[in-house]
Scaffold this motif. Structure first.
Motif, PDB file in Angstrom:
ATOM      1  N   MET A  16       0.705  -1.192   0.034  1.00 58.44           N
ATOM      2  CA  MET A  16      -0.145  -0.172  -0.010  1.00 58.44           C
ATOM      3  C   MET A  16       0.953   1.264   0.045  1.00 58.44           C
ATOM      4  SD  MET A  16      -2.708  -0.718   3.063  1.00 58.44           S
ATOM      5  CE  MET A  16      -3.562  -2.296   2.947  1.00 58.44           C
ATOM      6  N   PRO A  17       0.250   2.359  -0.574  1.00 56.23           N
ATOM      7  CA  PRO A  17       1.246   3.480  -0.611  1.00 56.23           C
ATOM      8  C   PRO A  17       1.357   4.114   0.865  1.00 56.23           C
ATOM      9  CG  PRO A  17      -1.079   3.862  -1.806  1.00 56.23           C
ATOM     10  CD  PRO A  17      -0.854   2.450  -1.147  1.00 56.23           C
ATOM     11  N   TRP A  18       2.418   4.487   1.424  1.00 56.14           N
ATOM     12  CA  TRP A  18       2.737   5.009   2.675  1.00 56.14           C
ATOM     13  C   TRP A  18       2.812   6.624   2.547  1.00 56.14           C
ATOM     14  CZ3 TRP A  18       4.978   2.230   7.147  1.00 56.14           C
ATOM     15  CH2 TRP A  18       4.811   0.977   7.464  1.00 56.14           C
ATOM     16  N   MET A  19       3.260   6.936   1.714  1.00 54.61           N
ATOM     17  CA  MET A  19       3.522   8.554   1.471  1.00 54.61           C
ATOM     18  C   MET A  19       3.289   8.989   0.052  1.00 54.61           C
ATOM     19  SD  MET A  19       6.669   9.708   3.994  1.00 54.61           S
ATOM     20  CE  MET A  19       7.528   8.348   4.372  1.00 54.61           C
ATOM     21  N   SER A  20       2.781  10.100   0.129  1.00 57.14           N
ATOM     22  CA  SER A  20       2.647  10.694  -1.121  1.00 57.14           C
ATOM     23  C   SER A  20       3.422  12.263  -1.267  1.00 57.14           C
ATOM     24  CB  SER A  20       1.072  11.089  -1.769  1.00 57.14           C
ATOM     25  OG  SER A  20       1.123  11.705  -2.858  1.00 57.14           O
ATOM     26  N   ILE A  21       4.519  12.126  -1.793  1.00 59.69           N
ATOM     27  CA  ILE A  21       5.277  13.498  -1.967  1.00 59.69           C
ATOM     28  C   ILE A  21       5.530  13.837  -3.285  1.00 59.69           C
ATOM     29  CG2 ILE A  21       7.708  14.424  -1.305  1.00 59.69           C
ATOM     30  CD1 ILE A  21       7.800  12.271   0.871  1.00 59.69           C
ATOM     31  N   PHE A  22       5.379  14.944  -3.534  1.00 62.55           N
ATOM     32  CA  PHE A  22       5.258  15.527  -5.043  1.00 62.55           C
ATOM     33  C   PHE A  22       4.449  14.702  -6.157  1.00 62.55           C
ATOM     34  CE2 PHE A  22       9.481  17.209  -3.132  1.00 62.55           C
ATOM     35  CZ  PHE A  22       8.867  18.498  -2.693  1.00 62.55           C
ATOM     36  N   GLY A  23       3.431  14.177  -5.474  1.00 59.37           N
ATOM     37  CA  GLY A  23       2.604  13.368  -6.343  1.00 59.37           C
ATOM     38  C   GLY A  23       3.054  11.880  -6.739  1.00 59.37           C
ATOM     39  N   ASP A  25       3.542   8.206  -5.144  1.00 55.69           N
ATOM     40  CA  ASP A  25       3.305   7.447  -3.814  1.00 55.69           C
ATOM     41  C   ASP A  25       4.558   6.597  -3.587  1.00 55.69           C
ATOM     42  OD1 ASP A  25       0.880   8.228  -3.779  1.00 55.69           O
ATOM     43  OD2 ASP A  25      -0.105   6.726  -4.855  1.00 55.69           O
ATOM     44  N   MET A  26       4.863   6.361  -2.414  1.00 50.16           N
ATOM     45  CA  MET A  26       5.937   5.670  -1.778  1.00 50.16           C
ATOM     46  C   MET A  26       5.430   4.546  -0.938  1.00 50.16           C
ATOM     47  SD  MET A  26       8.601   8.779  -1.196  1.00 50.16           S
ATOM     48  CE  MET A  26       9.837   7.746   0.038  1.00 50.16           C
ATOM     49  N   SER A  27       5.753   3.234  -0.917  1.00 47.78           N
ATOM     50  CA  SER A  27       5.485   2.169  -0.170  1.00 47.78           C
ATOM     51  C   SER A  27       6.764   1.534   0.205  1.00 47.78           C
ATOM     52  CB  SER A  27       4.438   1.192  -0.894  1.00 47.78           C
ATOM     53  OG  SER A  27       5.119   0.566  -1.730  1.00 47.78           O
ATOM     54  N   PRO A  28       6.749   0.451   1.155  1.00 47.20           N
ATOM     55  CA  PRO A  28       7.771  -0.106   1.313  1.00 47.20           C
ATOM     56  C   PRO A  28       8.442  -1.074   0.144  1.00 47.20           C
ATOM     57  CG  PRO A  28       6.470  -0.429   3.087  1.00 47.20           C
ATOM     58  CD  PRO A  28       5.767   0.254   2.155  1.00 47.20           C
ATOM     59  N   TYR A  29       7.449  -1.588  -0.508  1.00 49.81           N
ATOM     60  CA  TYR A  29       7.747  -2.301  -1.665  1.00 49.81           C
ATOM     61  C   TYR A  29       8.332  -1.392  -2.910  1.00 49.81           C
ATOM     62  CZ  TYR A  29       7.110  -4.828  -6.060  1.00 49.81           C
ATOM     63  OH  TYR A  29       7.306  -5.817  -6.999  1.00 49.81           O
ATOM     64  N   SER A  30       7.906  -0.233  -3.036  1.00 48.73           N
ATOM     65  CA  SER A  30       8.390   0.619  -3.945  1.00 48.73           C
ATOM     66  C   SER A  30      10.184   1.081  -3.901  1.00 48.73           C
ATOM     67  CB  SER A  30       7.602   1.899  -4.326  1.00 48.73           C
ATOM     68  OG  SER A  30       7.636   2.672  -3.145  1.00 48.73           O
ATOM     69  N   MET A  31      10.260   1.108  -2.339  1.00 41.67           N
ATOM     70  CA  MET A  31      11.669   1.517  -1.898  1.00 41.67           C
ATOM     71  C   MET A  31      12.717   0.603  -2.011  1.00 41.67           C
ATOM     72  SD  MET A  31      11.156   3.663   1.427  1.00 41.67           S
ATOM     73  CE  MET A  31       9.632   3.627   2.287  1.00 41.67           C
ATOM     74  N   LEU A  32      12.253  -0.776  -2.350  1.00 46.48           N
ATOM     75  CA  LEU A  32      13.130  -1.810  -2.456  1.00 46.48           C
ATOM     76  C   LEU A  32      13.804  -1.835  -3.706  1.00 46.48           C
ATOM     77  CD1 LEU A  32      11.804  -4.996  -0.521  1.00 46.48           C
ATOM     78  CD2 LEU A  32      13.600  -3.625   0.013  1.00 46.48           C
ATOM     79  N   GLY A  33      14.689  -2.518  -4.219  1.00 47.19           N
ATOM     80  CA  GLY A  33      15.144  -2.569  -5.538  1.00 47.19           C
ATOM     81  C   GLY A  33      16.247  -1.208  -5.950  1.00 47.19           C
ATOM     82  N   ASP A  34      15.839  -0.403  -6.667  1.00 50.40           N
ATOM     83  CA  ASP A  34      16.671   0.686  -7.254  1.00 50.40           C
ATOM     84  C   ASP A  34      16.971   1.642  -6.037  1.00 50.40           C
ATOM     85  OD1 ASP A  34      16.616  -0.205  -9.620  1.00 50.40           O
ATOM     86  OD2 ASP A  34      15.001   0.915 -10.326  1.00 50.40           O
ATOM     87  N   GLU A 119      -0.334   8.279   3.421  1.00 54.28           N
ATOM     88  CA  GLU A 119      -1.399   7.284   2.832  1.00 54.28           C
ATOM     89  C   GLU A 119      -1.979   6.272   3.790  1.00 54.28           C
ATOM     90  OE1 GLU A 119      -2.767   8.413  -0.039  1.00 54.28           O
ATOM     91  OE2 GLU A 119      -1.441  10.285  -0.318  1.00 54.28           O
ATOM     92  N   LEU A 120      -2.683   5.585   2.964  1.00 51.79           N
ATOM     93  CA  LEU A 120      -3.483   4.304   3.626  1.00 51.79           C
ATOM     94  C   LEU A 120      -2.406   3.521   4.470  1.00 51.79           C
ATOM     95  CD1 LEU A 120      -6.007   3.095   4.168  1.00 51.79           C
ATOM     96  CD2 LEU A 120      -5.839   2.028   2.203  1.00 51.79           C
ATOM     97  N   GLY A 121      -1.439   3.401   3.779  1.00 53.82           N
ATOM     98  CA  GLY A 121      -0.444   2.249   4.199  1.00 53.82           C
ATOM     99  C   GLY A 121      -0.031   2.453   5.899  1.00 53.82           C
ATOM    100  N   VAL A 122       0.352   3.589   6.383  1.00 56.94           N
ATOM    101  CA  VAL A 122       0.899   3.935   7.677  1.00 56.94           C
ATOM    102  C   VAL A 122      -0.127   3.473   8.541  1.00 56.94           C
ATOM    103  CG1 VAL A 122       1.478   5.731   9.066  1.00 56.94           C
ATOM    104  CG2 VAL A 122       2.391   5.552   6.710  1.00 56.94           C
ATOM    105  N   PRO A 123      -1.405   3.983   8.550  1.00 60.52           N
ATOM    106  CA  PRO A 123      -2.585   3.677   9.388  1.00 60.52           C
ATOM    107  C   PRO A 123      -2.699   2.053   9.590  1.00 60.52           C
ATOM    108  CG  PRO A 123      -3.377   5.307   8.036  1.00 60.52           C
ATOM    109  CD  PRO A 123      -2.195   5.116   7.601  1.00 60.52           C
ATOM    110  N   ALA A 124      -2.768   1.745   8.181  1.00 63.05           N
ATOM    111  CA  ALA A 124      -3.130   0.202   8.110  1.00 63.05           C
ATOM    112  C   ALA A 124      -1.986  -0.546   8.944  1.00 63.05           C
ATOM    113  CB  ALA A 124      -3.252  -0.088   6.711  1.00 63.05           C
TER     114      ALA A 124
END
Length: 144
Positions: A16-23, A25-34, A119-124
């Motif tokens: 799930m998206p955790w933060m939205s910065i400058f449009g 979305d960031m999630s733990p999944y999106s932070m992995l990899g690059d 975004e929704l990920g943090v409270p979830a």
């Protein structure tokens, strides 16, 4: 049944998206990899990512009708243990350096300021972690 849903929500909050910065979305999944290499993570990072895996394992254990109380308790306790360790470590370092400790402030006001980015990920994640601690403790005491 509630334990299954809560464990699945916590595990699913990884995507799930955790933060939205400058449009964006960031999630733990999106932070992995690059952005983040698992080999470069400190132990706190490994513990953070392990909390999702343990929540997922707890959900699978419940589906297979296995005992999941300890898994739920550990998965739910990791986020709060990481927060407590970080706060105590920062407090100790500030005292060692002779820096004044902050007075605390109003946590509700801080949350309101961050609300535009959260975004929704943090409270979830945190609500399900708190529920997993309670449900896991109850299950562990009963041996389930």
């Amino acid at each position: 049944m509630l334990g299954l849903v809560v464990a699945a929500i916590m595990a699913g909050s990884f995507f799930m998206p955790w933060m939205s910065i400058f449009g964006e979305d960031m999630s733990p999944y999106s932070m992995l990899g690059d952005k983040i290499s698992l080999t470069d993570l400190p132990w706190r990072g490994w513990a953070f990512f392990a909390s999702f895996a343990l929540a997922g394992l707890a959900a699978v254990a419940i589906i297979l009708q296995r005992s999941a109380g300890v898994l739920m308790l550990v998965a739910g306790g990791i986020p709060f243990a990481l927060i407590a360790e970080t706060v105590l470590n920062a407090r100790g370092q500030a005292q060692e350096m002779g820096l004044p400790l902050p007075e605390g402030g109003n946590p509700i006001e801080a949350f309101r300021k961050m609300q535009d980015f959260i975004e929704l990920g943090v409270p979830a994640y945190f609500v399900s972690a708190a529920l997993l601690v309670v449900i896991g403790l109850a299950r562990a005491v009963r041996g389930r």
